[in-house]
Scaffold this active site. Structure first.
Site, PDB file in Angstrom:
ATOM      1  N   THR A 108       6.897   8.877 -56.154  1.00  0.00           N
ATOM      2  CA  THR A 108       6.578   8.660 -54.736  1.00  0.00           C
ATOM      3  C   THR A 108       7.844   8.632 -53.881  1.00  0.00           C
ATOM      4  O   THR A 108       8.930   8.320 -54.386  1.00  0.00           O
ATOM      5  CB  THR A 108       5.819   7.327 -54.571  1.00  0.00           C
ATOM      6  OG1 THR A 108       5.766   6.990 -53.183  1.00  0.00           O
ATOM      7  CG2 THR A 108       6.497   6.175 -55.299  1.00  0.00           C
ATOM      8  N   ASP A 109       7.681   8.903 -52.591  1.00  0.00           N
ATOM      9  CA  ASP A 109       8.832   8.819 -51.680  1.00  0.00           C
ATOM     10  C   ASP A 109       9.344   7.383 -51.560  1.00  0.00           C
ATOM     11  O   ASP A 109      10.477   7.156 -51.147  1.00  0.00           O
ATOM     12  CB  ASP A 109       8.479   9.378 -50.282  1.00  0.00           C
ATOM     13  CG  ASP A 109       7.345   8.656 -49.572  1.00  0.00           C
ATOM     14  OD1 ASP A 109       6.713   7.758 -50.176  1.00  0.00           O
ATOM     15  OD2 ASP A 109       7.090   8.995 -48.392  1.00  0.00           O
ATOM     16  N   GLU A 110       8.493   6.412 -51.921  1.00  0.00           N
ATOM     17  CA  GLU A 110       8.904   5.009 -51.755  1.00  0.00           C
ATOM     18  C   GLU A 110      10.063   4.624 -52.667  1.00  0.00           C
ATOM     19  O   GLU A 110      10.696   3.596 -52.445  1.00  0.00           O
ATOM     20  CB  GLU A 110       7.717   4.072 -52.015  1.00  0.00           C
ATOM     21  CG  GLU A 110       6.631   4.286 -50.997  1.00  0.00           C
ATOM     22  CD  GLU A 110       5.652   3.138 -50.874  1.00  0.00           C
ATOM     23  OE1 GLU A 110       5.965   2.015 -51.287  1.00  0.00           O
ATOM     24  OE2 GLU A 110       4.565   3.396 -50.359  1.00  0.00           O
ATOM     25  N   TYR A 151       5.792  -2.531 -56.173  1.00  0.00           N
ATOM     26  CA  TYR A 151       5.171  -1.223 -56.460  1.00  0.00           C
ATOM     27  C   TYR A 151       6.240  -0.144 -56.551  1.00  0.00           C
ATOM     28  O   TYR A 151       6.321   0.602 -57.539  1.00  0.00           O
ATOM     29  CB  TYR A 151       4.143  -0.864 -55.370  1.00  0.00           C
ATOM     30  CG  TYR A 151       3.802   0.620 -55.348  1.00  0.00           C
ATOM     31  CD1 TYR A 151       3.028   1.194 -56.352  1.00  0.00           C
ATOM     32  CD2 TYR A 151       4.289   1.460 -54.325  1.00  0.00           C
ATOM     33  CE1 TYR A 151       2.736   2.560 -56.345  1.00  0.00           C
ATOM     34  CE2 TYR A 151       3.999   2.825 -54.319  1.00  0.00           C
ATOM     35  CZ  TYR A 151       3.223   3.371 -55.330  1.00  0.00           C
ATOM     36  OH  TYR A 151       2.949   4.726 -55.329  1.00  0.00           O
ATOM     37  N   LYS A 176       7.505   2.156 -59.770  1.00  0.00           N
ATOM     38  CA  LYS A 176       7.466   3.628 -59.784  1.00  0.00           C
ATOM     39  C   LYS A 176       8.867   4.177 -60.046  1.00  0.00           C
ATOM     40  O   LYS A 176       9.036   5.177 -60.760  1.00  0.00           O
ATOM     41  CB  LYS A 176       6.931   4.165 -58.452  1.00  0.00           C
ATOM     42  CG  LYS A 176       5.468   3.893 -58.185  1.00  0.00           C
ATOM     43  CD  LYS A 176       4.497   4.593 -59.122  1.00  0.00           C
ATOM     44  CE  LYS A 176       4.488   6.085 -58.980  1.00  0.00           C
ATOM     45  NZ  LYS A 176       3.460   6.707 -59.871  1.00  0.00           N
TER      46      LYS A 176
HETATM   47  P1  NAD Z   1      -5.367   5.437 -56.850  1.00  0.00           P
HETATM   48  O1  NAD Z   1      -5.078   3.982 -56.808  1.00  0.00           O
HETATM   49  O2  NAD Z   1      -6.382   5.991 -55.920  1.00  0.00           O
HETATM   50  O3  NAD Z   1      -5.825   5.857 -58.312  1.00  0.00           O
HETATM   51  C1  NAD Z   1      -5.217   5.376 -59.463  1.00  0.00           C
HETATM   52  C2  NAD Z   1      -6.113   5.732 -60.646  1.00  0.00           C
HETATM   53  O4  NAD Z   1      -5.440   5.290 -61.838  1.00  0.00           O
HETATM   54  C3  NAD Z   1      -7.481   5.046 -60.620  1.00  0.00           C
HETATM   55  O5  NAD Z   1      -8.488   5.959 -60.975  1.00  0.00           O
HETATM   56  C4  NAD Z   1      -7.359   3.947 -61.661  1.00  0.00           C
HETATM   57  O6  NAD Z   1      -8.587   3.611 -62.285  1.00  0.00           O
HETATM   58  C5  NAD Z   1      -6.382   4.579 -62.647  1.00  0.00           C
HETATM   59  N1  NAD Z   1      -5.640   3.585 -63.430  1.00  0.00           N
HETATM   60  C6  NAD Z   1      -5.034   2.455 -62.969  1.00  0.00           C
HETATM   61  N2  NAD Z   1      -4.491   1.787 -63.999  1.00  0.00           N
HETATM   62  C7  NAD Z   1      -4.749   2.498 -65.122  1.00  0.00           C
HETATM   63  C8  NAD Z   1      -4.435   2.333 -66.496  1.00  0.00           C
HETATM   64  N3  NAD Z   1      -3.745   1.275 -66.941  1.00  0.00           N
HETATM   65  N4  NAD Z   1      -4.839   3.294 -67.365  1.00  0.00           N
HETATM   66  C9  NAD Z   1      -5.539   4.377 -66.936  1.00  0.00           C
HETATM   67  N5  NAD Z   1      -5.884   4.575 -65.656  1.00  0.00           N
HETATM   68  C10 NAD Z   1      -5.488   3.654 -64.757  1.00  0.00           C
HETATM   69  O7  NAD Z   1      -3.964   6.160 -56.665  1.00  0.00           O
HETATM   70  P2  NAD Z   1      -3.596   7.491 -55.894  1.00  0.00           P
HETATM   71  O8  NAD Z   1      -3.396   7.180 -54.472  1.00  0.00           O
HETATM   72  O9  NAD Z   1      -4.533   8.560 -56.300  1.00  0.00           O
HETATM   73  O10 NAD Z   1      -2.154   7.773 -56.511  1.00  0.00           O
HETATM   74  C11 NAD Z   1      -2.023   8.530 -57.706  1.00  0.00           C
HETATM   75  C12 NAD Z   1      -0.557   8.599 -58.087  1.00  0.00           C
HETATM   76  O11 NAD Z   1       0.179   9.200 -57.033  1.00  0.00           O
HETATM   77  C13 NAD Z   1       0.077   7.230 -58.323  1.00  0.00           C
HETATM   78  O12 NAD Z   1       0.952   7.355 -59.418  1.00  0.00           O
HETATM   79  C14 NAD Z   1       0.851   6.952 -57.037  1.00  0.00           C
HETATM   80  O13 NAD Z   1       1.974   6.150 -57.288  1.00  0.00           O
HETATM   81  C15 NAD Z   1       1.256   8.358 -56.637  1.00  0.00           C
HETATM   82  N6  NAD Z   1       1.441   8.574 -55.197  1.00  0.00           N
HETATM   83  C16 NAD Z   1       0.452   8.221 -54.316  1.00  0.00           C
HETATM   84  C17 NAD Z   1       0.624   8.480 -52.957  1.00  0.00           C
HETATM   85  C18 NAD Z   1      -0.438   8.125 -51.953  1.00  0.00           C
HETATM   86  O14 NAD Z   1      -0.194   8.279 -50.745  1.00  0.00           O
HETATM   87  N7  NAD Z   1      -1.613   7.695 -52.361  1.00  0.00           N
HETATM   88  C19 NAD Z   1       1.806   9.076 -52.516  1.00  0.00           C
HETATM   89  C20 NAD Z   1       2.794   9.420 -53.450  1.00  0.00           C
HETATM   90  C21 NAD Z   1       2.587   9.165 -54.789  1.00  0.00           C
HETATM   91  O1  TDX Z   2      -4.117  -2.817 -43.086  1.00  0.00           O
HETATM   92  C1  TDX Z   2      -3.048  -2.184 -43.008  1.00  0.00           C
HETATM   93  N1  TDX Z   2      -2.309  -2.266 -41.862  1.00  0.00           N
HETATM   94  C2  TDX Z   2      -1.118  -1.639 -41.701  1.00  0.00           C
HETATM   95  O2  TDX Z   2      -0.482  -1.745 -40.637  1.00  0.00           O
HETATM   96  C3  TDX Z   2      -2.544  -1.369 -44.095  1.00  0.00           C
HETATM   97  C4  TDX Z   2      -3.314  -1.244 -45.375  1.00  0.00           C
HETATM   98  C5  TDX Z   2      -1.344  -0.740 -43.910  1.00  0.00           C
HETATM   99  N2  TDX Z   2      -0.638  -0.879 -42.771  1.00  0.00           N
HETATM  100  C6  TDX Z   2       0.644  -0.158 -42.629  1.00  0.00           C
HETATM  101  C7  TDX Z   2       1.645  -0.375 -43.745  1.00  0.00           C
HETATM  102  C8  TDX Z   2       2.378   0.950 -43.792  1.00  0.00           C
HETATM  103  O3  TDX Z   2       3.415   0.948 -42.820  1.00  0.00           O
HETATM  104  O4  TDX Z   2       0.336   1.238 -42.671  1.00  0.00           O
HETATM  105  C9  TDX Z   2       1.332   1.982 -43.380  1.00  0.00           C
HETATM  106  C10 TDX Z   2       0.687   2.695 -44.558  1.00  0.00           C
HETATM  107  O5  TDX Z   2       0.278   1.696 -45.463  1.00  0.00           O
HETATM  108  P1  TDX Z   2      -0.385   2.029 -46.874  1.00  0.00           P
HETATM  109  O6  TDX Z   2      -1.570   2.912 -46.635  1.00  0.00           O
HETATM  110  O7  TDX Z   2      -0.563   0.768 -47.603  1.00  0.00           O
HETATM  111  O8  TDX Z   2       0.714   2.969 -47.542  1.00  0.00           O
HETATM  112  P2  TDX Z   2       2.259   2.707 -47.880  1.00  0.00           P
HETATM  113  O9  TDX Z   2       2.573   1.293 -47.980  1.00  0.00           O
HETATM  114  O10 TDX Z   2       3.051   3.546 -46.926  1.00  0.00           O
HETATM  115  O11 TDX Z   2       2.331   3.316 -49.368  1.00  0.00           O
HETATM  116  C11 TDX Z   2       1.677   4.589 -49.650  1.00  0.00           C
HETATM  117  O12 TDX Z   2       2.568   5.653 -49.662  1.00  0.00           O
HETATM  118  C12 TDX Z   2       3.253   6.005 -50.808  1.00  0.00           C
HETATM  119  C13 TDX Z   2       0.821   4.546 -50.902  1.00  0.00           C
HETATM  120  O13 TDX Z   2       0.024   3.381 -50.914  1.00  0.00           O
HETATM  121  C14 TDX Z   2       1.601   4.673 -52.136  1.00  0.00           C
HETATM  122  O14 TDX Z   2       0.763   4.766 -53.282  1.00  0.00           O
HETATM  123  C15 TDX Z   2       2.456   5.901 -52.077  1.00  0.00           C
HETATM  124  O15 TDX Z   2       3.309   5.899 -53.153  1.00  0.00           O
END
Ligand code: NAD
Ligand code: TDX
Length: 359
Positions: A133-135, A161, A165
């Protein structure tokens, strides 16, 4: 027949990736390993299961469970691993960091070890794609908009988190450096689109608007995120999987930065238009709440590497994709019902009991 082990395929990005994979490729078998935590929803892949019953296998299990992972590699000729499974929400990591270490760090290491053991003789044909992730880069200042992170930027994660990662990201790199293990890493910005659990900003706000709930903005709402449509991310992952070089890292971003406050205004207007409600109705629910501890100010990625190497770029106009996403949440009542009880309910109760009175 090529067999992919996709972990976390019942989650948001994993399910979109599996759908795209079946759309783009023939002669593939997907083994989806998912623990079905609160974020994993079998409905996210229901259509795939029905359309491709012979090419799709679901295994309910934990990536950190050595025996389960070993059995999968023993029972299937896995060619590539696409590792999405993770605890993915920053706020939850602040409340429960150990779970994030177990799933994100230990889980990734179990997968690496097992793949290494089983792949010994066919190294060149295999790929292990780690979805980072970019984080992991940490936060950028708000007053230097020209600054972006590239793949060489140092890792400075802030939340539990992001740190979990980053730890897994470094472990993946170490397996390449130490053993020549065929790993590739991608680091993506904030995704949005269908099937995202409503704890992340965009689906939470859409759901709360539909449900008439408050719209909680952390701090001043000035934090900036770079949003990418989930399908664009998944298309980039396919490029990297097929053409990426092992040992390399690729940033994937939307080049689409917007502050949380601005985003909420845009969303309010879109939801109002589609539900034929006056936008003031939603805007009056916007509530500024106590800030997330350690809240990163801004994320922004330099994606010139993936753009130049593969000619990849985002396909979308942000507002068009946001409108499509809102429509999806409005039209998919069964899905909304499946997430509305349980974790979503518990999540908003926890948010409001913890935060509103503190402001
Ligand atoms: P999500 O939370 O929607 O899904 C995670 C999935 O992993 C779920 O289906 C959950 O049941 C499964 N899981 C959790 N723990 C597990 C375990 N111990 N064994 C097997 N399965 C398990 O997440 P997402 O938003 O789809 O993100 C997917 C990946 O992409 C993550 O690795 C996250 O760090 C990365 N990522 C997400 C974002 C974003 O904006 N959502 C951005 C960059 C990177
Ligand atoms: O209720 C809220 N109010 C609010 O102001 C929530 C849930 C979030 N926020 C803010 C926090 C962040 O600045 O919005 C922004 C986005 O929040 P999230 O959706 O929680 O994302 P973020 O914290 O940026 O992290 C996400 O980006 C990178 C994903 O959750 C990660 O899985 C991914 O790696």
């Amino acid at each position: 027949m090529k067999t992919y082990l996709v972990t976390g395929g019942c989650g948001f990005i994993g399910s979109n990736f599996i759908r795209l994979l079946f759309e783009k490729e023939t002669n593939v078998h997907v083994v989806n390993l998912d623990a079905l935590t609160y974020a994993g929803n079998p409905l996210n892949v229901q259509d795939v299961k029905e359309k491709f019953p012979d090419n799709y296998t679901f295994i309910h299990g934990d990536v950190a469970d050595q025996q389960v992972v070993d059995e999968i590699f023993h029972n299937y000729q896995i060619n590539s691993v696409v590792h999405f499974a993770a605890e993915s929400h920053v706020d939850r990591s602040i409340q429960e960091p150990l779970l994030f270490i177990r799933t994100n760090v230990l889980g990734t290491t179990v997968l690496l070890n097992t793949a290494m053991k089983h792949w010994k003789e066919q190294w060149e044909k295999n790929r292990f794609l780690y979805i980072s992730t970019d984080e992991v880069y940490g936060s950028l200042p708000l007053d230097q908009p020209e600054k972006k992170f590239d793949e060489e930027s140092p890792l400075q994660p802030n939340s539990p988190y992001a740190s979990s990662k980053a730890a897994a990201d470094l472990l993946v790199q170490s397996y390449y450096t130490t053993y020549g293990f065929p790993a590739i890493i991608t680091r993506c910005s904030n995704n949005f689109g269908p099937f995202q659990f409503p704890e992340k900003l965009i689906p939470l706000m859409i759901m709360n608007m539909i449900e008439g709930q408050p719209l909680p903005i952390y701090g001043k709402g000035e934090n900036i995120r770079d949003w990418i449509y989930v399908q664009d991310h998944c298309e980039a992952l396919l490029e990297v999987l097929h053409h990426g070089k092992t040992g390399e890292i690729y940033n994937i971003g939307g080049s689409n930065e917007i502050s949380n406050s601005e985003l909420l205004n845009v969303l309010s207007e879109i939801v109002a238009e589609q539900t034929q409600v006056n936008p003031d109705e939603y805007e009056k629910h916007i509530t500024f709440v106590k800030d997330r501890p350690g809240h990163d100010l801004r994320y922004a990625l330099d994606c010139s590497k993936i753009q130049n190497k593969f000619g990849w770029n985002t396909s979308f106009d942000f507002s068009v994709r946001l409108k499509e996403t809102v429509r999806w949440y409005l039209e998919n009542e069964n899905w909304i019902l499946s997430v509305k009880t349980g974790a979503y309910q518990e999540w908003i109760e926890r948010q409001y009991s913890n935060r509103l009175e503190d402001v």
